[in-house]
Design a protein around this motif. Sequence first.
Motif, short mmCIF file in Angstrom:
data_model
loop_
_atom_site.label_atom_id
_atom_site.label_comp_id
_atom_site.label_asym_id
_atom_site.label_seq_id
_atom_site.Cartn_x
_atom_site.Cartn_y
_atom_site.Cartn_z
N HIS A 1 0.83 -1.21 0.00
CA HIS A 1 0.00 0.00 0.00
C HIS A 1 0.87 1.26 0.00
O HIS A 1 0.49 2.28 -0.60
CB HIS A 1 -0.92 -0.01 1.22
N PHE A 2 2.00 1.21 0.66
CA PHE A 2 2.94 2.34 0.65
C PHE A 2 3.40 2.65 -0.77
O PHE A 2 3.43 3.81 -1.20
CB PHE A 2 4.13 1.99 1.54
N LEU A 3 3.73 1.61 -1.53
CA LEU A 3 4.18 1.82 -2.90
C LEU A 3 3.04 2.33 -3.78
O LEU A 3 3.27 3.19 -4.66
CB LEU A 3 4.73 0.51 -3.47
N MET A 4 1.83 1.84 -3.56
CA MET A 4 0.70 2.33 -4.35
C MET A 4 0.47 3.82 -4.13
O MET A 4 0.13 4.55 -5.05
CB MET A 4 -0.57 1.53 -3.99
N ARG A 5 0.66 4.27 -2.90
CA ARG A 5 0.49 5.69 -2.60
C ARG A 5 1.55 6.54 -3.27
O ARG A 5 1.30 7.70 -3.61
CB ARG A 5 0.54 5.90 -1.08
N LYS A 6 2.75 5.99 -3.45
CA LYS A 6 3.86 6.77 -3.99
C LYS A 6 3.87 6.80 -5.52
O LYS A 6 4.61 7.61 -6.11
CB LYS A 6 5.19 6.21 -3.48
#
Length: 635
Positions: A289-294
């Motif tokens: 989810h962190f990567l999706m946000r970035k």
Amino acid sequence: ARNFQNAVAAAVADRAAGAVGGVGDGVDVVHKVDKSFSNELGSNEHGNTTGVFPSTSDAKHQSANANAMTRTFEPFRLELRIAPAVFAWVAGRVAMMRAATMRAARAETWRGVAASHGSGSHSHSRVSHGAGAAFSAVELIRSAWDTLEAFWALDVPAPAAAMRALTEGLDGAFQEYAEHVASSLGSPESFAPSLPTLTRYKKDVVEGARRAFEAERASARAKGPRAWWGDFDESAPWGEGPERMMMTIPGAVWNGIGVPNDDAGGGVFDGDGVSATLPQLCARVASLHFLMRKLAALEREVPARFAKMQRSQGVGETFVPGDDGDGDVYENFDPTNPYAPKRRGVWFDGLLDGARQTLSSCSRKVADYIACKVVYWDLRALFIEGLYRGGVQNGERADAVVARLEAALSEIAERLPGAEPSEPSENVDSNATTSKTRRSDSEDAYCASARDEVVHALLRATTQGYMWVMLDGGVGRVFAENDAAALEEDLFCFRDLFVAGGEGVPEPTVDAVMRRADRLLMVMSLDTPTLCDAYLEQEALDRERGNAGGAGGLAASPGGGGTVGELDAAGGFGASTLLRVLCHREDREASKFLKAHCHLPKGDEGSVMSIVRGKGNSAAAYFAKKYNAARNAAV
């Protein structure tokens, strides 16, 4: 010298006003300067006109030759000549980045990043360390920014295709990382309990099973405190309840309450997931989810920075009026350059869509794995194998299961915290506090979305596990008509746990997921004659479709053909579900009906019949179909 400068200035001014020829006609400027300068100097002492340039006739001849040269001259087109080197740089940089990413992913301990701190560099300032994301995910997004910054710093007229090739390489790196995070865990279907062979009720067999259960409990308690999996403090944090026993199982050797399903080939121990703790699993889904946000920040930056890079190398942007916005073009020395897109959006639409889809899909897989591990492995003894094993009134009720699920939810909430706005103090500027709070909310939003996904998956797995107990619980699980009220009370406890007084999962979502369980309890509350008539009606419909009935039919097979617990178009259950309700009915009339119409064995004959029939390898496939059906119903 002053006269010569004046002549050049006058010629250049005329050229700027359009008095001299077009591009490449610089010889005309030279000729005009020569003529002006000759008039200024006059004649020499011999009476011949003298200039710094050749005579007029010679100048005309030289001008014709110069015009011929400029007409045949072609631009150098540096962007075309340098393109192979740029593509080679892109390929090497992407390969190096992907190799480093996978090394970091394989060495990852999934402990999460404990503190937020940034770097002073331009690219690193965009990367914030989240409480739940792993170091490998933070390093991946930092490497992506570093790679883009290095490309933009090349200071060469790179073709747009090279920019797109670089973004596609980054897209592949994100996808490879996400697939590794999900696939290294193993398959959640591996946790599926073995499907039991259907048998009919026999009082002596059930009482014998319950006596064996009591003896097993007494024997375990005689070994010391907390030796029995059912003895624990309900308020204990996650890891100190019955799940502690599953965390200490060495390898695949286990002779406890149940036997792990090995039908999928490799069984439960086909990945790293069975030995992973709940915080480590939460770090995996948080990282995705962190990567999706970035990704959004990367996609926003690429078009603007690439356009700036092109302009700095002499590649400008022009706008053709009346072209409906499609007149933005990247022009270089040669407008037929195939590397320059005619529309800006052609090359930069959906740059990282593949990565976004893969991250989302793998995140759902990891969330499903967490939920299945909690329900079907960590709480296997208490929930799947222990609930109602001694009877609804005298056995283990759902209160203990709810307590352990609440401990799991508390652990998930702690590892995946949501953004909590802070109240501004009197001595702090309110605008600065608001800006800081919004930034914190944005940075922690991925933890909240990851937490919601895991909780929703746990809701589906819990509901499916509860239905499994009542439909495929084995010989020791029998239910009477008057048990319906207690069963409904336990289901309400599960619902209340996930609704959490309006602060948890939205109530409509919980109702949608538990709709099948509600209908099942309604069916279990019916009297035996009504159940028998309903089964005969559904069996007749199956025969019309070409499915055989009785003990050899599809409904009596392990898994019931994948329709157990599924609602039909009319909102009712099929023959496979009704048959299992009758098999678990604590009633002599139901047993006689199953013997006459379905030819099912008694409970003590189950071990023999399982060898005759064969359990097959359908347990994992059946489990996967059931769990996916529950997830689709929630959506």
